[in-house]
Design a protein around this motif. Sequence first.
Motif, PDB file in Angstrom:
ATOM      1  N   HIS A   1       0.833  -1.213   0.000  1.00 36.18           N
ATOM      2  CA  HIS A   1       0.000   0.000   0.000  1.00 36.18           C
ATOM      3  C   HIS A   1       0.869   1.267   0.000  1.00 36.18           C
ATOM      4  CE1 HIS A   1      -2.967   2.973   1.361  1.00 36.18           C
ATOM      5  NE2 HIS A   1      -2.040   3.343   2.228  1.00 36.18           N
ATOM      6  N   ILE A   2       1.871   1.295   0.892  1.00 35.97           N
ATOM      7  CA  ILE A   2       2.724   2.481   0.977  1.00 35.97           C
ATOM      8  C   ILE A   2       3.540   2.643  -0.301  1.00 35.97           C
ATOM      9  CG2 ILE A   2       4.635   3.540   2.234  1.00 35.97           C
ATOM     10  CD1 ILE A   2       3.630   2.129   4.753  1.00 35.97           C
ATOM     11  N   ALA A   3       4.024   1.524  -0.857  1.00 38.37           N
ATOM     12  CA  ALA A   3       4.800   1.593  -2.095  1.00 38.37           C
ATOM     13  C   ALA A   3       3.968   2.176  -3.234  1.00 38.37           C
ATOM     14  CB  ALA A   3       5.323   0.200  -2.467  1.00 38.37           C
ATOM     15  N   ILE A   4       2.712   1.770  -3.305  1.00 32.31           N
ATOM     16  CA  ILE A   4       1.818   2.334  -4.332  1.00 32.31           C
ATOM     17  C   ILE A   4       1.679   3.834  -4.131  1.00 32.31           C
ATOM     18  CG2 ILE A   4      -0.568   2.401  -5.148  1.00 32.31           C
ATOM     19  CD1 ILE A   4      -0.723  -0.607  -4.563  1.00 32.31           C
ATOM     20  N   SER A   5       1.453   4.262  -2.893  1.00 38.62           N
ATOM     21  CA  SER A   5       1.291   5.689  -2.604  1.00 38.62           C
ATOM     22  C   SER A   5       2.537   6.475  -2.984  1.00 38.62           C
ATOM     23  CB  SER A   5       0.983   5.892  -1.115  1.00 38.62           C
ATOM     24  OG  SER A   5      -0.223   5.279  -0.757  1.00 38.62           O
ATOM     25  N   VAL A   6       3.710   5.962  -2.601  1.00 42.29           N
ATOM     26  CA  VAL A   6       4.969   6.655  -2.889  1.00 42.29           C
ATOM     27  C   VAL A   6       5.186   6.795  -4.380  1.00 42.29           C
ATOM     28  CG1 VAL A   6       7.483   6.421  -2.762  1.00 42.29           C
ATOM     29  CG2 VAL A   6       6.097   6.062  -0.715  1.00 42.29           C
ATOM     30  N   GLU A   7       5.013   5.699  -5.111  1.00 44.38           N
ATOM     31  CA  GLU A   7       5.295   5.764  -6.551  1.00 44.38           C
ATOM     32  C   GLU A   7       4.261   6.593  -7.299  1.00 44.38           C
ATOM     33  OE1 GLU A   7       6.403   2.146  -8.380  1.00 44.38           O
ATOM     34  OE2 GLU A   7       8.096   1.867  -7.025  1.00 44.38           O
ATOM     35  N   ARG A   8       3.010   6.583  -6.836  1.00 45.07           N
ATOM     36  CA  ARG A   8       2.018   7.446  -7.471  1.00 45.07           C
ATOM     37  C   ARG A   8       2.385   8.916  -7.256  1.00 45.07           C
ATOM     38  NH1 ARG A   8      -0.667   6.306 -11.307  1.00 45.07           N
ATOM     39  NH2 ARG A   8      -2.588   7.365 -10.713  1.00 45.07           N
ATOM     40  N   MET A   9       2.863   9.257  -6.062  1.00 44.75           N
ATOM     41  CA  MET A   9       3.265  10.632  -5.786  1.00 44.75           C
ATOM     42  C   MET A   9       4.516  10.996  -6.573  1.00 44.75           C
ATOM     43  SD  MET A   9       1.059  11.969  -3.735  1.00 44.75           S
ATOM     44  CE  MET A   9       1.985  13.401  -3.202  1.00 44.75           C
ATOM     45  N   GLN A  10       5.470  10.091  -6.674  1.00 43.97           N
ATOM     46  CA  GLN A  10       6.690  10.361  -7.435  1.00 43.97           C
ATOM     47  C   GLN A  10       6.395  10.587  -8.914  1.00 43.97           C
ATOM     48  OE1 GLN A  10       9.013   6.899  -6.353  1.00 43.97           O
ATOM     49  NE2 GLN A  10      10.188   8.038  -4.813  1.00 43.97           N
ATOM     50  N   GLN A  11       5.341   9.958  -9.396  1.00 38.05           N
ATOM     51  CA  GLN A  11       4.956  10.131 -10.796  1.00 38.05           C
ATOM     52  C   GLN A  11       4.097  11.380 -11.008  1.00 38.05           C
ATOM     53  OE1 GLN A  11       2.948   6.479 -11.795  1.00 38.05           O
ATOM     54  NE2 GLN A  11       4.648   5.241 -11.041  1.00 38.05           N
ATOM     55  N   GLY A  12       3.839  12.100  -9.933  1.00 33.96           N
ATOM     56  CA  GLY A  12       3.047  13.316 -10.050  1.00 33.96           C
ATOM     57  C   GLY A  12       1.560  13.095  -9.998  1.00 33.96           C
ATOM     58  N   ASN A  13       1.116  11.896  -9.621  1.00 35.71           N
ATOM     59  CA  ASN A  13      -0.312  11.598  -9.535  1.00 35.71           C
ATOM     60  C   ASN A  13      -0.829  11.913  -8.135  1.00 35.71           C
ATOM     61  OD1 ASN A  13      -0.826  10.341 -12.227  1.00 35.71           O
ATOM     62  ND2 ASN A  13       0.741   8.921 -11.491  1.00 35.71           N
ATOM     63  N   VAL A  14      -0.988  13.194  -7.859  1.00 30.17           N
ATOM     64  CA  VAL A  14      -1.467  13.635  -6.547  1.00 30.17           C
ATOM     65  C   VAL A  14      -2.969  13.409  -6.482  1.00 30.17           C
ATOM     66  CG1 VAL A  14      -1.665  15.564  -4.952  1.00 30.17           C
ATOM     67  CG2 VAL A  14       0.336  15.377  -6.457  1.00 30.17           C
TER      68      VAL A  14
END
Length: 718
Positions: A251-264
């Motif tokens: 779950h946290i990995a998904i959140s981190v990578e979505r944020m790193q990709q600019g998907n706020v």
Amino acid sequence: MRYPTRFPSRRGGDTTEFTLRIQQILSILLRHQDFLHEQQIADELAISKRTVQRELDYITTIIAPYQLTLKRKKGAGLLLTGTPQARQRLADDLNASDRSDWSDKKERRRYLLFELLRDRTPKKLYHYSRLLGVSESTAASDLEALGPWLRKNNLSILKKPGFGVILNGTEQNYREAMRRFISETAPVDKLKEITDPHAALAKAVMNVTDNGIYRLLNSRTIQRIDALLGEMNEPKLRQFTDSAYIGLIIHIAISVERMQQGNVPSDEQFLPLEEDGEDLRLARRILQAIEEEFHLHMPELELSYLLLHIKGANIHYTNVPDETVPTDLNGKKLINLIDAMIDAFDSRQAYMLRCDEEFIRGLFVHLQPAIVRLTNHLNIINPLLDDIKEEYADTFQKSIRAARVLEKGIGAAVSEEEIGYLTIHFGAALERMKGKTAFTRKVSVGIVCASGFGVARLMMTRLRNKLSAAVSLKTYGKGDLTPEVIKATDFFVSSLPLNRPDIDAVRISPLITQSDMSRIQCKIEEYAHIRKQVHREEGEKQPDEFVQELAETHKSAEEIAHILKGYAMYTADASLPFDQAVAWLCGQVAESESQSRQLYEDIMKRERLSSQIFPDQGFALLHCRTCAVSHAAFYTCMPSESSFSDPYFQGVGMILLMAMPAAGPTRLYTDLLGFISSSLVIDDSFNEAVLSRSEGLIRSELQRILKLYFNTLLIKLT
């Protein structure tokens, strides 16, 4: 082309997996002898530069066994370096992959779903057609076939001429679809083998799952999150079951990578933040640590996502305090729901199930996070599901009926995975019911479990029933195997590898197959004919086992005598409300006012845990453990009319009161009063006597069944 393609690793024995995109990127790098910019690769493959960058970390890992490295130079780009022989070995494996095809429709659509989830930029239908090596009409048909799967997460495929194909749905739905996809594609047999999620968990996840699928996430991200949570040393996280802890990292990995990709994420509402409770404080601490580790600013909604996952996580039931008793309104509603679930499961066994405090407490604790998961469409992995459906088919079908009651109560569907966990709880209770009259002998067996109170009890009670008088059984956690425990135990059975050369252990399935039973019985037979070694510390005296059994039998005889001597029938005003009737009865049986108050408080505390009114049996069975009594006790109380008028009594015409001392030999008290309780259901003569409202007849039948119980104790001595 087929995905993923596996090749023998240069390290020997293992396999390396290449997705089609990895194959394409490696083929380009092999063709060039000089540095190549990431954008050049992206342009050639008609993908984004960011997509290429996401693959590079994984490429670095999988080319290592070939003795190849990926050199990066600022301003120049990328260069694949290694000997000509190493480059040729990689080229040969890639050429072999080109001979594969997508004849397996299920696998092809699985990969297509994988691509839709990993890259949410619009793509032309031609892109997927070319990616899969099929016609555009076949690609369109495959996309259509994914509709039902996506709709379960409120996602759909949006197609617009000139725009392309893209997933349509909220950020919440998209993330949950990713979690579900990862859960469904993890090989179940391998997940069963994960026994220590806090030791190199990221490595375990990458080893036991389909590496191609898990590349939805960056393996380095998973490793960093795992290490970070370990350093935080949070007690609540140590309570998480294996699958819940793995799910938290994902779950946290998904959140981190979505944020790193600019998907706020947008301002969509996910879970309202509660008052400053412990779960919320834990979520804040984790989020702050993640922000510092990855140099990200996480919006408030991410805190809501994380809080929901923590609240929906299964925990080790062995870490839940015994005194956990629901007292608030939500707790009462949940207990009422459990009552209804028990009736739906099997009305004939409802009485005995409601008498099982261990079952009620375990199910209550399990359902709290389960309801959070179900109402928020969170997925859960149940690696034992297939085994449960096969080994406990009848119990699983009954649990489906209980699940339908749960669905109606919470307004959300219950998945088969969740029904599997309900089956474990109901199954454990049924096994305990079967084993009520089982005898034990001198072979001592310890049961060691990785996690889950329901699973641990299921193993113990099934063994107890199967082995009958053959063994004495006790359950232990892996950390409970002290020198004293090892000395007192002949051998251990375990669902996880113990790796202890100082003990004799049998590795078995948590559900105990027929093969497992044969191995255990052989081991029991072996120890039954070996004189047990007596371990003595210097100056320590060990009691003679026979003398100890005599003492226990003598104590049981004393308690039986106290029950028979103290038994009395009382008559209460039929118009008394339930609480007043209980208070009045406590005043009659207690020796002092303070003891009466204590007995009343303990009975009402037990009543809050689960109703002790059984209208289908015609009586209320009030029972508790209390310091208000010094011996086991049994009393009956009838109303002045045919039944009590308070609706809470549900029309019953008899109250039975059983109490055991809070201190002393708990197992002895439990076995003795449990025999009386069981006899109310399985012994027709005793049941009829209780409902007859005749004090003399009840006393006579009570004496008969207690004599029967005492005879079983004498048999054990022979």
